[in-house]
Design an enzyme around this catalytic site. Structure first.
Site, PDB file in Angstrom:
ATOM      1  N   LYS A   1       0.805  -1.195   0.000  1.00 43.18           N
ATOM      2  CA  LYS A   1       0.000   0.000   0.000  1.00 43.18           C
ATOM      3  C   LYS A   1       0.857   1.272   0.000  1.00 43.18           C
ATOM      4  O   LYS A   1       0.391   2.344  -0.322  1.00 43.18           O
ATOM      5  CB  LYS A   1      -0.886   0.016   1.259  1.00 43.18           C
ATOM      6  CG  LYS A   1      -1.791  -1.164   1.416  1.00 43.18           C
ATOM      7  CD  LYS A   1      -2.517  -1.097   2.781  1.00 43.18           C
ATOM      8  CE  LYS A   1      -3.203  -2.409   3.047  1.00 43.18           C
ATOM      9  NZ  LYS A   1      -3.699  -2.469   4.452  1.00 43.18           N
ATOM     10  N   GLY A   2       2.120   1.123   0.403  1.00 43.55           N
ATOM     11  CA  GLY A   2       2.965   2.288   0.698  1.00 43.55           C
ATOM     12  C   GLY A   2       3.109   3.317  -0.404  1.00 43.55           C
ATOM     13  O   GLY A   2       3.321   4.489  -0.134  1.00 43.55           O
TER      14      GLY A   2
ATOM     15  N   ASP B   1      14.623  -0.627   1.039  1.00 42.71           N
ATOM     16  CA  ASP B   1      15.386  -0.889   2.262  1.00 42.71           C
ATOM     17  C   ASP B   1      16.439  -1.931   1.889  1.00 42.71           C
ATOM     18  O   ASP B   1      17.522  -1.601   1.419  1.00 42.71           O
ATOM     19  CB  ASP B   1      14.419  -1.346   3.346  1.00 42.71           C
ATOM     20  CG  ASP B   1      15.077  -1.559   4.700  1.00 42.71           C
ATOM     21  OD1 ASP B   1      16.292  -1.340   4.795  1.00 42.71           O
ATOM     22  OD2 ASP B   1      14.392  -1.950   5.658  1.00 42.71           O
TER      23      ASP B   1
ATOM     24  N   GLU C   1       7.574   2.459  -6.024  1.00 39.84           N
ATOM     25  CA  GLU C   1       7.692   1.922  -4.671  1.00 39.84           C
ATOM     26  C   GLU C   1       7.945   3.066  -3.697  1.00 39.84           C
ATOM     27  O   GLU C   1       8.541   4.078  -4.053  1.00 39.84           O
ATOM     28  CB  GLU C   1       8.856   0.906  -4.659  1.00 39.84           C
ATOM     29  CG  GLU C   1       9.271   0.356  -3.319  1.00 39.84           C
ATOM     30  CD  GLU C   1       8.269  -0.602  -2.703  1.00 39.84           C
ATOM     31  OE1 GLU C   1       7.086  -0.242  -2.649  1.00 39.84           O
ATOM     32  OE2 GLU C   1       8.685  -1.686  -2.245  1.00 39.84           O
ATOM     33  N   ASP C   2       7.494   2.905  -2.465  1.00 37.99           N
ATOM     34  CA  ASP C   2       7.707   3.960  -1.474  1.00 37.99           C
ATOM     35  C   ASP C   2       9.163   4.034  -1.027  1.00 37.99           C
ATOM     36  O   ASP C   2       9.767   5.102  -0.999  1.00 37.99           O
ATOM     37  CB  ASP C   2       6.774   3.781  -0.264  1.00 37.99           C
ATOM     38  CG  ASP C   2       6.826   2.377   0.345  1.00 37.99           C
ATOM     39  OD1 ASP C   2       7.565   1.521  -0.185  1.00 37.99           O
ATOM     40  OD2 ASP C   2       6.138   2.137   1.347  1.00 37.99           O
TER      41      ASP C   2
ATOM     42  N   PHE D   1      13.664   4.348  10.774  1.00 38.73           N
ATOM     43  CA  PHE D   1      12.322   3.922  10.384  1.00 38.73           C
ATOM     44  C   PHE D   1      11.452   5.155  10.190  1.00 38.73           C
ATOM     45  O   PHE D   1      11.254   5.942  11.108  1.00 38.73           O
ATOM     46  CB  PHE D   1      11.701   2.973  11.412  1.00 38.73           C
ATOM     47  CG  PHE D   1      10.557   2.223  10.817  1.00 38.73           C
ATOM     48  CD1 PHE D   1      10.782   1.067  10.073  1.00 38.73           C
ATOM     49  CD2 PHE D   1       9.254   2.702  10.928  1.00 38.73           C
ATOM     50  CE1 PHE D   1       9.726   0.393   9.467  1.00 38.73           C
ATOM     51  CE2 PHE D   1       8.196   2.029  10.322  1.00 38.73           C
ATOM     52  CZ  PHE D   1       8.436   0.881   9.595  1.00 38.73           C
ATOM     53  N   VAL D   2      10.958   5.315   8.959  1.00 40.20           N
ATOM     54  CA  VAL D   2      10.211   6.527   8.620  1.00 40.20           C
ATOM     55  C   VAL D   2       8.745   6.213   8.321  1.00 40.20           C
ATOM     56  O   VAL D   2       8.410   5.117   7.880  1.00 40.20           O
ATOM     57  CB  VAL D   2      10.851   7.261   7.422  1.00 40.20           C
ATOM     58  CG1 VAL D   2      12.227   7.789   7.789  1.00 40.20           C
ATOM     59  CG2 VAL D   2      10.935   6.367   6.187  1.00 40.20           C
TER      60      VAL D   2
ATOM     61  N   ARG E   1       0.050   6.631   7.607  1.00 37.55           N
ATOM     62  CA  ARG E   1       0.102   6.802   6.149  1.00 37.55           C
ATOM     63  C   ARG E   1      -0.422   8.172   5.722  1.00 37.55           C
ATOM     64  O   ARG E   1      -0.072   8.682   4.666  1.00 37.55           O
ATOM     65  CB  ARG E   1      -0.744   5.735   5.453  1.00 37.55           C
ATOM     66  CG  ARG E   1      -0.227   4.314   5.594  1.00 37.55           C
ATOM     67  CD  ARG E   1      -0.964   3.419   4.611  1.00 37.55           C
ATOM     68  NE  ARG E   1      -0.834   2.009   4.918  1.00 37.55           N
ATOM     69  CZ  ARG E   1       0.185   1.243   4.536  1.00 37.55           C
ATOM     70  NH1 ARG E   1       1.177   1.761   3.844  1.00 37.55           N
ATOM     71  NH2 ARG E   1       0.213  -0.034   4.842  1.00 37.55           N
TER      72      ARG E   1
ATOM     73  N   LYS F   1      17.109   3.693   1.457  1.00 39.00           N
ATOM     74  CA  LYS F   1      17.955   3.600   2.656  1.00 39.00           C
ATOM     75  C   LYS F   1      19.337   3.165   2.204  1.00 39.00           C
ATOM     76  O   LYS F   1      19.637   1.973   2.151  1.00 39.00           O
ATOM     77  CB  LYS F   1      17.369   2.581   3.641  1.00 39.00           C
ATOM     78  CG  LYS F   1      16.141   3.081   4.364  1.00 39.00           C
ATOM     79  CD  LYS F   1      15.766   2.165   5.501  1.00 39.00           C
ATOM     80  CE  LYS F   1      14.474   2.628   6.138  1.00 39.00           C
ATOM     81  NZ  LYS F   1      13.973   1.741   7.181  1.00 39.00           N
TER      82      LYS F   1
END
Ligand code: IMP
Length: 180
Positions: free
Chosen positions: A42-43, A102, A98-99, A152-153, A165, A130
């Site tokens: 969902k990001g 990582d 993509e958000d 972590f954001v 969100r 990241k």
């Protein structure tokens, strides 16, 4: 600022500038083409909805759900394609949105999955990367908003346990929220 957020990393305006910049890049690179833009839910939904309105292309949209995280702030290492795309992308130019990258495990799995469908091309667009994270794959974003550290954001589509969100900015989540 939300009480669970330690500090704001990127303001609404900074995000907007990045989205406009990437939108222009994509518009230039895909002139005369009709790419299929695939959002990883969902990001990416907030980023993708802003981004497509900053491109001047006759694009088509689809979505996938790929899960590697569950509710933990640490990657589980397993990627499940929970929802596949509906469109036929054979011979099409694909842009995956993509958000955040990582370990890059999720997108590497998504890319392998999509390449099996024989698209003409697959490019990766990630809002955040990241850069200092240990990468599980050598996959790189073709379009990128910002490099960030190993924090972590949340916000602008990014969640922790489905929350935050809706924040307009991207912020660092307080450690006490995910470390019990
Ligand atoms: P990767 O497979 O390790 O690259 O993880 C990518 C996915 O993990 C992203 O699509 C996010 O859903 C999630 N993720 C990784 N880091 C963060 C973060 O800092 N905040 C929120 N979600 C994150």
């Amino acid at each position: 600022m939300h009480r669970d957020v330690e500090r704001i990393l990127f303001s609404e305006e900074e995000i907007r500038n990045a989205v406009v910049r990437i939108g222009k890049q994509i518009t230039g690179d895909y002139k005369g083409k009709k790419p299929v833009v695939i959002g990883i839910l969902k990001g990416s939904f907030v980023f993708m909805s802003d981004l497509i309105r900053e491109t001047e292309l006759d694009c088509e949209l689809d979505f996938m759900i790929a899960k590697s995280y569950g509710n933990a702030a640490v990657s589980s290492g397993i990627v499940n394609i929970v929802k596949d795309i509906d469109m036929d992308i054979a011979g099409r130019d694909v842009i995956v949105v993509e958000d955040i990258l990582d370990t890059a495990r999720t997108l590497a799995a998504v890319k392998v999955h999509l390449l099996e469908k024989k698209p003409a091309s697959v490019k990766i667009c990630a809002l955040l990367d990241k850069v200092t994270a240990v990468k599980a794959s050598d996959l790189k974003a073709d379009y990128k908003g910002f490099d960030i550290g190993n924090e972590f954001v949340v916000g602008y589509g990014l969640d922790y346990a489905e929350r935050y969100r809706d924040l307009k900015y991207i912020g660092v989540l307080k450690r006490e929220i995910y470390e019990h």
